[in-house]
Each structure stands twice: as structure tokens, then as C-alpha cells.
Design a protein around this motif. Structure first.
Motif, PDB file in Angstrom:
ATOM      1  N   LEU A 127       0.824  -1.206   0.000  1.00 33.45           N
ATOM      2  CA  LEU A 127       0.000   0.000   0.000  1.00 33.45           C
ATOM      3  C   LEU A 127       0.864   1.265   0.000  1.00 33.45           C
ATOM      4  N   ALA A 128       1.954   1.212   0.747  1.00 32.09           N
ATOM      5  CA  ALA A 128       2.866   2.364   0.760  1.00 32.09           C
ATOM      6  C   ALA A 128       3.467   2.591  -0.620  1.00 32.09           C
ATOM      7  N   VAL A 129       3.812   1.507  -1.315  1.00 34.11           N
ATOM      8  CA  VAL A 129       4.363   1.617  -2.667  1.00 34.11           C
ATOM      9  C   VAL A 129       3.338   2.236  -3.614  1.00 34.11           C
ATOM     10  N   ILE A 130       2.140   1.664  -3.625  1.00 33.19           N
ATOM     11  CA  ILE A 130       1.097   2.123  -4.551  1.00 33.19           C
ATOM     12  C   ILE A 130       0.696   3.559  -4.276  1.00 33.19           C
ATOM     13  N   SER A 131       0.416   3.880  -3.016  1.00 27.87           N
ATOM     14  CA  SER A 131      -0.083   5.211  -2.666  1.00 27.87           C
ATOM     15  C   SER A 131       0.989   6.283  -2.852  1.00 27.87           C
ATOM     16  N   GLY A 132       2.243   5.953  -2.484  1.00 24.33           N
ATOM     17  CA  GLY A 132       3.316   6.925  -2.608  1.00 24.33           C
ATOM     18  C   GLY A 132       3.670   7.245  -4.044  1.00 24.33           C
ATOM     19  N   ARG A 145      -5.984   7.805  -4.814  1.00 28.23           N
ATOM     20  CA  ARG A 145      -7.075   7.020  -5.390  1.00 28.23           C
ATOM     21  C   ARG A 145      -6.638   5.597  -5.695  1.00 28.23           C
ATOM     22  N   ALA A 146      -5.428   5.453  -6.198  1.00 23.41           N
ATOM     23  CA  ALA A 146      -4.904   4.105  -6.443  1.00 23.41           C
ATOM     24  C   ALA A 146      -4.781   3.344  -5.128  1.00 23.41           C
ATOM     25  N   GLY A 147      -4.340   4.043  -4.079  1.00 19.14           N
ATOM     26  CA  GLY A 147      -4.223   3.413  -2.764  1.00 19.14           C
ATOM     27  C   GLY A 147      -5.558   2.948  -2.230  1.00 19.14           C
ATOM     28  N   PHE A 148      -6.586   3.771  -2.389  1.00 16.99           N
ATOM     29  CA  PHE A 148      -7.907   3.392  -1.897  1.00 16.99           C
ATOM     30  C   PHE A 148      -8.513   2.241  -2.701  1.00 16.99           C
ATOM     31  N   ALA A 149      -8.194   2.186  -4.002  1.00 14.60           N
ATOM     32  CA  ALA A 149      -8.643   1.048  -4.809  1.00 14.60           C
ATOM     33  C   ALA A 149      -8.030  -0.244  -4.279  1.00 14.60           C
ATOM     34  N   ALA A 150      -6.730  -0.168  -3.928  1.00 13.13           N
ATOM     35  CA  ALA A 150      -6.056  -1.337  -3.356  1.00 13.13           C
ATOM     36  C   ALA A 150      -6.643  -1.699  -1.993  1.00 13.13           C
ATOM     37  N   VAL A 151      -6.952  -0.689  -1.166  1.00 13.82           N
ATOM     38  CA  VAL A 151      -7.552  -0.922   0.146  1.00 13.82           C
ATOM     39  C   VAL A 151      -8.877  -1.671  -0.004  1.00 13.82           C
ATOM     40  N   ALA A 152      -9.687  -1.280  -0.989  1.00 16.71           N
ATOM     41  CA  ALA A 152     -10.973  -1.942  -1.208  1.00 16.71           C
ATOM     42  C   ALA A 152     -10.779  -3.411  -1.589  1.00 16.71           C
ATOM     43  N   GLY A 153      -9.788  -3.687  -2.434  1.00 21.63           N
ATOM     44  CA  GLY A 153      -9.512  -5.071  -2.811  1.00 21.63           C
ATOM     45  C   GLY A 153      -9.045  -5.895  -1.629  1.00 21.63           C
ATOM     46  N   ILE A 154      -8.186  -5.312  -0.787  1.00 22.45           N
ATOM     47  CA  ILE A 154      -7.701  -6.001   0.411  1.00 22.45           C
ATOM     48  C   ILE A 154      -8.867  -6.318   1.346  1.00 22.45           C
ATOM     49  N   ALA A 155      -9.770  -5.349   1.525  1.00 25.55           N
ATOM     50  CA  ALA A 155     -10.919  -5.545   2.412  1.00 25.55           C
ATOM     51  C   ALA A 155     -11.802  -6.686   1.918  1.00 25.55           C
ATOM     52  N   MET A 169       3.293   4.300 -18.841  1.00 26.68           N
ATOM     53  CA  MET A 169       3.517   2.865 -18.813  1.00 26.68           C
ATOM     54  C   MET A 169       3.508   2.328 -17.390  1.00 26.68           C
ATOM     55  N   GLN A 170       3.715   3.202 -16.417  1.00 23.41           N
ATOM     56  CA  GLN A 170       3.813   2.745 -15.034  1.00 23.41           C
ATOM     57  C   GLN A 170       2.464   2.718 -14.336  1.00 23.41           C
ATOM     58  N   THR A 171       1.576   3.607 -14.712  1.00 24.47           N
ATOM     59  CA  THR A 171       0.330   3.761 -13.989  1.00 24.47           C
ATOM     60  C   THR A 171      -0.680   2.719 -14.420  1.00 24.47           C
ATOM     61  N   GLY A 172      -1.210   1.964 -13.467  1.00 20.18           N
ATOM     62  CA  GLY A 172      -2.212   0.972 -13.759  1.00 20.18           C
ATOM     63  C   GLY A 172      -3.604   1.536 -13.536  1.00 20.18           C
ATOM     64  N   SER A 173      -4.622   0.732 -13.858  1.00 17.36           N
ATOM     65  CA  SER A 173      -5.997   1.159 -13.645  1.00 17.36           C
ATOM     66  C   SER A 173      -6.380   0.930 -12.194  1.00 17.36           C
ATOM     67  N   TYR A 174      -7.398   1.656 -11.734  1.00 19.14           N
ATOM     68  CA  TYR A 174      -7.886   1.465 -10.372  1.00 19.14           C
ATOM     69  C   TYR A 174      -8.443   0.054 -10.202  1.00 19.14           C
ATOM     70  N   CYS A 175      -9.067  -0.452 -11.255  1.00 20.50           N
ATOM     71  CA  CYS A 175      -9.573  -1.828 -11.207  1.00 20.50           C
ATOM     72  C   CYS A 175      -8.419  -2.816 -11.019  1.00 20.50           C
ATOM     73  N   GLY A 176      -7.300  -2.528 -11.681  1.00 17.53           N
ATOM     74  CA  GLY A 176      -6.130  -3.395 -11.541  1.00 17.53           C
ATOM     75  C   GLY A 176      -5.586  -3.392 -10.128  1.00 17.53           C
ATOM     76  N   TYR A 177      -5.535  -2.229  -9.498  1.00 15.19           N
ATOM     77  CA  TYR A 177      -5.064  -2.154  -8.109  1.00 15.19           C
ATOM     78  C   TYR A 177      -6.028  -2.876  -7.172  1.00 15.19           C
ATOM     79  N   ALA A 188       0.963   7.805   2.860  1.00 17.19           N
ATOM     80  CA  ALA A 188       1.937   7.583   1.779  1.00 17.19           C
ATOM     81  C   ALA A 188       1.643   8.468   0.575  1.00 17.19           C
ATOM     82  N   ALA A 189       0.356   8.763   0.328  1.00 14.94           N
ATOM     83  CA  ALA A 189      -0.012   9.572  -0.830  1.00 14.94           C
ATOM     84  C   ALA A 189       0.540  10.990  -0.734  1.00 14.94           C
ATOM     85  N   ARG A 190       0.818  11.448   0.482  1.00 13.25           N
ATOM     86  CA  ARG A 190       1.389  12.790   0.652  1.00 13.25           C
ATOM     87  C   ARG A 190       2.783  12.891   0.032  1.00 13.25           C
ATOM     88  N   LEU A 191       3.418  11.748  -0.182  1.00 18.68           N
ATOM     89  CA  LEU A 191       4.758  11.751  -0.774  1.00 18.68           C
ATOM     90  C   LEU A 191       4.722  11.865  -2.289  1.00 18.68           C
TER      91      LEU A 191
END
Length: 212
Positions: free
Chosen positions: A33-38, A43-53, A106-114, A172-175
Motif C-alpha cells: 500500500l505504501a508503494v502504490i499510494s506513494g 485514489r490508487a491506494g484506496f482502490a487497493a484498500v478496497a480489494g484487500i478488504a 507505462m507505469q500507472t495501472g488502472s484502479y480496477c487493476g489495483y 503515503a499519498a502525501r509523498l
């Protein structure tokens, strides 16, 4: 009022405190999550949080229905799950490492992917399954309905985990503005990918010990 109160598990508060301690201990979810959000933003971080939940909820429901006992008695199934989780963490680490320095699009994935990665990471997480096998049942009181308590405690655990993960994503997103510089972004991505690979090794060692 009495009937409603009786539906609340007796050990809910100590269970929530235990879940809190477990969730603030560094692990695969926290690092990823720190990697994705930072690097990709809130928004990418929250998409990952939803998948984890969702992943934690599915494993908790499976545990409540008895699937966890099957993994507990079958070493082959447990090892398959464990090494699948380790391999997926290494995949995420390798992808982050080799994508460093490529064009941003090329680096940024979709929110669905996260979201799907967060889901898969936890469906392949034997530590989450072991939590439902070894920790949660110890908070179930025999004088209350077992299934009802198990489901409520599972919901409480997912809620605690989601709050902690959301805070990690926000922090992490603040970074992200700091990492907009390509050189800093490349260094940060490779550093965090290396950390994630180390977490995968730690994950493999600790789950092997837990599975004995």
C-alpha cells in the motif's frame, strides 16, 4: 435492549485491540500500500484498500464456514496457498523494479487493476487464513452462538484492517508530489520494490513456521 446487547460478542473489545496490534505490525499489505499510494496517489491506494478488504472478508467467511479447517489439515493445500502468495509478492516487486524509469503512462495501472491485486494478494495470504484459524476462535465465547460471533468478529477485523490501511494510503499519498521528479521516482520505486521482495522472503519464512 437486552436482546440486542446479547448479540454483541462478549470478547469484542479485546478482539478489536488484538486486531489493531496485528494490523499495525509491518507486513505485505502495509508495504504494498505504501508503494502504490506513494507512487501512484491516493485514489490508487484506496482502490487497493478496497480489494484487500474484500479479500479479508472472503477468507473470513470461508473460515466461518469451515474451509479454514481444510487448509489446517491439508499440508499440500496450505503449501500451495503459501507459495502462491510468496510468488505473487515477488511478481509485484519485480514489476515495480523493472518499471522504474519507464514513461509515466507505462507505469500507472488502472484502479480496477489495483483493486484486483489487493484482492488476489489477500486471497493468497495464508497469514490471514491462520488468523481466522488460530486467533479468532480464542475470542469466541461458548455461551453465545458460535456462527454469529465468528461473523461479527470477522466484520470487526476487516473494519480495523480497512481503517489502518486507509490511513497508510493517505499518509503515503502525501509523498506523491515529492516523487514527481523522475530520478527520485525511479530511486523510490526500486527501493520500495526491494523492500517488498524482502517482505516476500520474510513472509515465506514466517508462514512456514506458522504452518508447522
Amino acid at each position: 435492549m437486552t436482546d440486542a446487547a446479547s448479540l454483541v460478542p462478549i470478547n469484542l473489545l479485546p478482539f478489536v485491540l488484538t486486531a489493531l496490534v496485528i494490523e499495525i505490525t509491518p507486513g505485505p499489505n502495509m508495504t504494498w500500500l505504501a508503494v502504490i499510494s506513494g507512487l501512484e496517489g491516493r485514489r490508487a491506494g484506496f482502490a487497493a484498500v478496497a480489494g484487500i478488504a474484500l479479500g479479508l472478508s472472503i477468507i473470513g467467511l470461508a473460515g466461518a464456514l469451515g474451509a479454514a479447517a481444510l487448509f489446517q489439515t491439508s499440508s499440500a493445500l496450505y503449501e500451495t496457498l503459501r507459495w502462491g502468495g510468496v510468488a505473487f509478492l515477488f511478481y509485484l516487486a519485480a514489476e515495480g523494479w523493472f518499471s522504474a524509469g519507464r514513461p509515466q503512462e507505462m507505469q500507472t495501472g488502472s484502479y480496477c487493476g489495483y483493486f484486483l491485486r489487493g484482492l488476489l494478494t489477500n486471497l493468497l495470504n495464508p497469514k490471514a487464513l491462520l488468523f481466522y484459524i488460530a486467533v479468532l476462535p480464542s475470542f469466541v465465547a461458548p455461551q453465545q452462538p458460535v456462527m454469529h460471533q465468528t461473523l461479527m468478529l470477522t466484520a470487526a477485523y476487516v473494519a480495523v484492517a480497512t481503517i489502518i490501511h486507509s490511513l497508510i494510503a493517505l499518509t503515503a499519498a502525501r509523498l506523491e508530489p515529492v516523487l514527481n521528479d523522475p530520478r527520485r521516482e525511479r530511486l523510490a520505486r526500486r527501493t520500495l520494490s526491494a523492500v517488498l521482495a524482502l517482505v516476500a522472503i520474510w513472509f515465506a519464512l514466517t508462514t512456514a513456521q506458522s504452518g508447522r
